[in-house]
Design a protein around this motif. Structure first.
Motif, PDB file in Angstrom:
ATOM      1  N   SER A 251     -14.685   5.817   7.094  1.00  0.00           N
ATOM      2  CA  SER A 251     -14.404   6.665   5.929  1.00  0.00           C
ATOM      3  C   SER A 251     -13.776   5.822   4.818  1.00  0.00           C
ATOM      4  O   SER A 251     -13.264   4.729   5.045  1.00  0.00           O
ATOM      5  CB  SER A 251     -13.468   7.811   6.310  1.00  0.00           C
ATOM      6  N   GLU A 252     -13.813   6.351   3.605  1.00  0.00           N
ATOM      7  CA  GLU A 252     -13.261   5.646   2.456  1.00  0.00           C
ATOM      8  C   GLU A 252     -11.751   5.891   2.391  1.00  0.00           C
ATOM      9  O   GLU A 252     -11.306   7.045   2.389  1.00  0.00           O
ATOM     10  CB  GLU A 252     -13.947   6.121   1.172  1.00  0.00           C
ATOM     11  N   TYR A 253     -10.997   4.819   2.323  1.00  0.00           N
ATOM     12  CA  TYR A 253      -9.533   4.936   2.349  1.00  0.00           C
ATOM     13  C   TYR A 253      -9.001   5.843   1.243  1.00  0.00           C
ATOM     14  O   TYR A 253      -8.121   6.682   1.484  1.00  0.00           O
ATOM     15  CB  TYR A 253      -8.885   3.551   2.250  1.00  0.00           C
ATOM     16  N   VAL A 254      -9.504   5.700   0.025  1.00  0.00           N
ATOM     17  CA  VAL A 254      -8.921   6.450  -1.100  1.00  0.00           C
ATOM     18  C   VAL A 254      -9.121   7.951  -0.952  1.00  0.00           C
ATOM     19  O   VAL A 254      -8.434   8.735  -1.609  1.00  0.00           O
ATOM     20  CB  VAL A 254      -9.493   5.975  -2.465  1.00  0.00           C
ATOM     21  N   GLN A 255     -10.050   8.380  -0.090  1.00  0.00           N
ATOM     22  CA  GLN A 255     -10.228   9.814   0.122  1.00  0.00           C
ATOM     23  C   GLN A 255      -9.051  10.418   0.874  1.00  0.00           C
ATOM     24  O   GLN A 255      -8.926  11.650   0.933  1.00  0.00           O
ATOM     25  CB  GLN A 255     -11.532  10.067   0.891  1.00  0.00           C
ATOM     26  N   LEU A 256      -8.197   9.575   1.455  1.00  0.00           N
ATOM     27  CA  LEU A 256      -7.001  10.066   2.136  1.00  0.00           C
ATOM     28  C   LEU A 256      -5.851  10.304   1.162  1.00  0.00           C
ATOM     29  O   LEU A 256      -4.875  10.971   1.498  1.00  0.00           O
ATOM     30  CB  LEU A 256      -6.549   9.058   3.204  1.00  0.00           C
ATOM     31  N   VAL A 257      -5.973   9.753  -0.036  1.00  0.00           N
ATOM     32  CA  VAL A 257      -4.917   9.867  -1.048  1.00  0.00           C
ATOM     33  C   VAL A 257      -5.016  11.217  -1.752  1.00  0.00           C
ATOM     34  O   VAL A 257      -6.115  11.755  -1.945  1.00  0.00           O
ATOM     35  CB  VAL A 257      -5.027   8.707  -2.062  1.00  0.00           C
ATOM     36  N   HIS A 258      -3.885  11.754  -2.150  1.00  0.00           N
ATOM     37  CA  HIS A 258      -3.869  13.013  -2.905  1.00  0.00           C
ATOM     38  C   HIS A 258      -4.723  12.835  -4.167  1.00  0.00           C
ATOM     39  O   HIS A 258      -4.661  11.785  -4.827  1.00  0.00           O
ATOM     40  CB  HIS A 258      -2.426  13.361  -3.287  1.00  0.00           C
ATOM     41  N   PRO A 259      -5.534  13.853  -4.521  1.00  0.00           N
ATOM     42  CA  PRO A 259      -6.426  13.728  -5.682  1.00  0.00           C
ATOM     43  C   PRO A 259      -5.749  13.262  -6.959  1.00  0.00           C
ATOM     44  O   PRO A 259      -6.345  12.514  -7.749  1.00  0.00           O
ATOM     45  CB  PRO A 259      -6.988  15.151  -5.843  1.00  0.00           C
ATOM     46  N   GLU A 260      -4.496  13.642  -7.157  1.00  0.00           N
ATOM     47  CA  GLU A 260      -3.794  13.252  -8.387  1.00  0.00           C
ATOM     48  C   GLU A 260      -3.531  11.745  -8.455  1.00  0.00           C
ATOM     49  O   GLU A 260      -3.372  11.190  -9.546  1.00  0.00           O
ATOM     50  CB  GLU A 260      -2.465  14.008  -8.492  1.00  0.00           C
ATOM     51  N   GLU A 261      -3.487  11.083  -7.290  1.00  0.00           N
ATOM     52  CA  GLU A 261      -3.186   9.649  -7.261  1.00  0.00           C
ATOM     53  C   GLU A 261      -4.380   8.813  -6.830  1.00  0.00           C
ATOM     54  O   GLU A 261      -4.274   7.589  -6.687  1.00  0.00           O
ATOM     55  CB  GLU A 261      -2.009   9.373  -6.313  1.00  0.00           C
ATOM     56  N   ARG A 262      -5.516   9.459  -6.605  1.00  0.00           N
ATOM     57  CA  ARG A 262      -6.668   8.769  -6.022  1.00  0.00           C
ATOM     58  C   ARG A 262      -7.169   7.632  -6.910  1.00  0.00           C
ATOM     59  O   ARG A 262      -7.473   6.532  -6.437  1.00  0.00           O
ATOM     60  CB  ARG A 262      -7.769   9.788  -5.755  1.00  0.00           C
ATOM     61  N   GLU A 263      -7.268   7.894  -8.216  1.00  0.00           N
ATOM     62  CA  GLU A 263      -7.797   6.872  -9.120  1.00  0.00           C
ATOM     63  C   GLU A 263      -6.841   5.687  -9.230  1.00  0.00           C
ATOM     64  O   GLU A 263      -7.272   4.528  -9.270  1.00  0.00           O
ATOM     65  CB  GLU A 263      -8.072   7.473 -10.503  1.00  0.00           C
ATOM     66  N   THR A 264      -5.540   5.968  -9.271  1.00  0.00           N
ATOM     67  CA  THR A 264      -4.547   4.886  -9.291  1.00  0.00           C
ATOM     68  C   THR A 264      -4.649   4.039  -8.019  1.00  0.00           C
ATOM     69  O   THR A 264      -4.587   2.806  -8.065  1.00  0.00           O
ATOM     70  CB  THR A 264      -3.127   5.466  -9.410  1.00  0.00           C
TER      71      THR A 264
ATOM     72  N   MET B 298      -6.260  -0.944  -5.227  1.00  0.00           N
ATOM     73  CA  MET B 298      -7.025  -1.547  -4.139  1.00  0.00           C
ATOM     74  C   MET B 298      -7.967  -2.612  -4.675  1.00  0.00           C
ATOM     75  O   MET B 298      -8.064  -3.716  -4.119  1.00  0.00           O
ATOM     76  CB  MET B 298      -7.820  -0.471  -3.386  1.00  0.00           C
ATOM     77  N   LEU B 299      -8.661  -2.320  -5.763  1.00  0.00           N
ATOM     78  CA  LEU B 299      -9.574  -3.286  -6.364  1.00  0.00           C
ATOM     79  C   LEU B 299      -8.828  -4.509  -6.900  1.00  0.00           C
ATOM     80  O   LEU B 299      -9.295  -5.646  -6.772  1.00  0.00           O
ATOM     81  CB  LEU B 299     -10.382  -2.626  -7.483  1.00  0.00           C
ATOM     82  N   ALA B 300      -7.645  -4.283  -7.471  1.00  0.00           N
ATOM     83  CA  ALA B 300      -6.835  -5.387  -7.987  1.00  0.00           C
ATOM     84  C   ALA B 300      -6.347  -6.281  -6.856  1.00  0.00           C
ATOM     85  O   ALA B 300      -6.307  -7.509  -6.972  1.00  0.00           O
ATOM     86  CB  ALA B 300      -5.650  -4.840  -8.775  1.00  0.00           C
ATOM     87  N   LEU B 301      -6.004  -5.655  -5.736  1.00  0.00           N
ATOM     88  CA  LEU B 301      -5.553  -6.411  -4.567  1.00  0.00           C
ATOM     89  C   LEU B 301      -6.696  -7.241  -3.997  1.00  0.00           C
ATOM     90  O   LEU B 301      -6.521  -8.422  -3.673  1.00  0.00           O
ATOM     91  CB  LEU B 301      -5.012  -5.437  -3.519  1.00  0.00           C
ATOM     92  N   LEU B 302      -7.874  -6.644  -3.904  1.00  0.00           N
ATOM     93  CA  LEU B 302      -9.048  -7.365  -3.397  1.00  0.00           C
ATOM     94  C   LEU B 302      -9.446  -8.508  -4.328  1.00  0.00           C
ATOM     95  O   LEU B 302      -9.957  -9.533  -3.875  1.00  0.00           O
ATOM     96  CB  LEU B 302     -10.230  -6.402  -3.220  1.00  0.00           C
ATOM     97  N   ALA B 303      -9.226  -8.318  -5.617  1.00  0.00           N
ATOM     98  CA  ALA B 303      -9.589  -9.347  -6.602  1.00  0.00           C
ATOM     99  C   ALA B 303      -8.498 -10.400  -6.773  1.00  0.00           C
ATOM    100  O   ALA B 303      -8.590 -11.253  -7.665  1.00  0.00           O
ATOM    101  CB  ALA B 303      -9.888  -8.688  -7.943  1.00  0.00           C
TER     102      ALA B 303
ATOM    103  N   ARG C  89       3.356   6.763  -1.856  1.00  0.00           N
ATOM    104  CA  ARG C  89       2.099   7.376  -2.283  1.00  0.00           C
ATOM    105  C   ARG C  89       1.981   8.776  -1.687  1.00  0.00           C
ATOM    106  O   ARG C  89       2.428   9.030  -0.563  1.00  0.00           O
ATOM    107  CB  ARG C  89       0.937   6.484  -1.853  1.00  0.00           C
ATOM    108  N   HIS C  90       1.331   9.644  -2.449  1.00  0.00           N
ATOM    109  CA  HIS C  90       1.117  11.019  -2.037  1.00  0.00           C
ATOM    110  C   HIS C  90      -0.219  11.096  -1.301  1.00  0.00           C
ATOM    111  O   HIS C  90      -1.251  10.707  -1.848  1.00  0.00           O
ATOM    112  CB  HIS C  90       1.087  11.914  -3.283  1.00  0.00           C
ATOM    113  N   TYR C  91      -0.221  11.577  -0.043  1.00  0.00           N
ATOM    114  CA  TYR C  91      -1.435  11.649   0.774  1.00  0.00           C
ATOM    115  C   TYR C  91      -1.774  13.086   1.119  1.00  0.00           C
ATOM    116  O   TYR C  91      -0.938  13.984   1.012  1.00  0.00           O
ATOM    117  CB  TYR C  91      -1.258  10.840   2.067  1.00  0.00           C
ATOM    118  N   ARG C  92      -3.013  13.289   1.550  1.00  0.00           N
ATOM    119  CA  ARG C  92      -3.461  14.626   1.944  1.00  0.00           C
ATOM    120  C   ARG C  92      -4.108  14.567   3.324  1.00  0.00           C
ATOM    121  O   ARG C  92      -4.958  13.713   3.588  1.00  0.00           O
ATOM    122  CB  ARG C  92      -4.447  15.189   0.922  1.00  0.00           C
TER     123      ARG C  92
END
Length: 239
Positions: A162-175, A180-185, A195-198
């Motif tokens: 599954s995609e990790y960011v789908q576990l994050v609360h929708p309000e914080e998902r884009e952040t 994550m992309l910045a860390l990978l780069a 972080r707020h999770y769901r």
């Protein structure tokens, strides 16, 4: 080629009796050529594989080819794991089985050792009181411990892939995705945030996330490792 091959090569009749064998074949097994030629293939195979010989020979007669793994018992009693590539051929005017047997004992031992190490690592992960996961470069979870499944109210099967960011609360998902992309780069060395999770059932919780890149033994970057602890009670107490 028959004489110089490092793989054991056998020629058998359709009943599994040896007609010929190359030097590597009897060297690997510890028999003389004369001893081998007086034997049937079922006499070499370990018990769990000997019972399959009739079915293998039937497959060769019907399909002309068979590739499978087996195990031979050497003259000294030790066992050699083998990969068999067999084909039905014409030999001096009669159909025979031409079989190339490759010794894969070390490969199988290595696989078993790796499987044991993986099982041990999973047990270590599962004793942790925090969520631990590995995320690949595509952002998908490849490894998760039992605590993560409990924390998010999901099964291990649902988490893996599954995609990790789908576990994050929708309000914080884009952040979360941007981080994550910045860390990978390599634009960030690590992440250490609340972080707020769901959960799967729609309820929320607060987690303290620590994440950083992880690499294989050769230094190749594989993705991210993340550790999440549930800090909901502490967060509510603080408020």
């Amino acid at each position: 080629l028959f004489e110089s091959s490092n793989d054991g090569i056998f020629i058998l009749d359709l009943d599994g009796n040896f007609i010929d064998a190359n030097p590597a074949a009897y060297a690997h097994l510890g028999y003389t050529r004369e001893e081998l030629l007086s034997m049937n293939i079922s006499m070499l195979d370990t018990p769990e594989y000997a019972d399959k010989v009739p079915d293998r020979l039937k497959q060769l007669r019907e399909q002309g080819v068979a590739v499978f793994e087996s195990a031979n018992r050497r003259k000294d009693g030790s066992v050699m794991q083998i990969e068999v590539s067999a084909r039905l051929l014409d030999y001096e005017g009669r159909p025979v089985v031409f079989s190339v047997n490759r010794d894969i004992t070390e490969r199988k031992r290595t696989q078993e050792e790796l499987a044991g190490q993986k099982a041990m690592l999973q047990q270590i992960l599962d004793t942790s009181s925090v969520s631990i996961s590995l995320v690949d470069k595509a952002g998908r979870i490849t490894v998760a411990n039992r605590r993560m499944a409990e924390m998010f109210g999901r099964t291990m099967e649902e988490l893996i892939g599954s995609e990790y960011v789908q576990l994050v609360h929708p309000e914080e998902r884009e952040t979360s995705r941007r981080n994550m992309l910045a860390l990978l780069a390599s634009e960030m060395a690590s992440v250490d945030v609340e972080r707020h999770y769901r959960r799967k059932d729609g309820t929320d919780f607060w987690g303290h996330l620590t994440g950083r890149r992880f690499h294989d033994v050769h230094g190749n970057e594989l993705g991210l490792i993340s550790v999440i602890s549930d800090v909901t009670e502490r967060k509510l107490a603080g408020e």
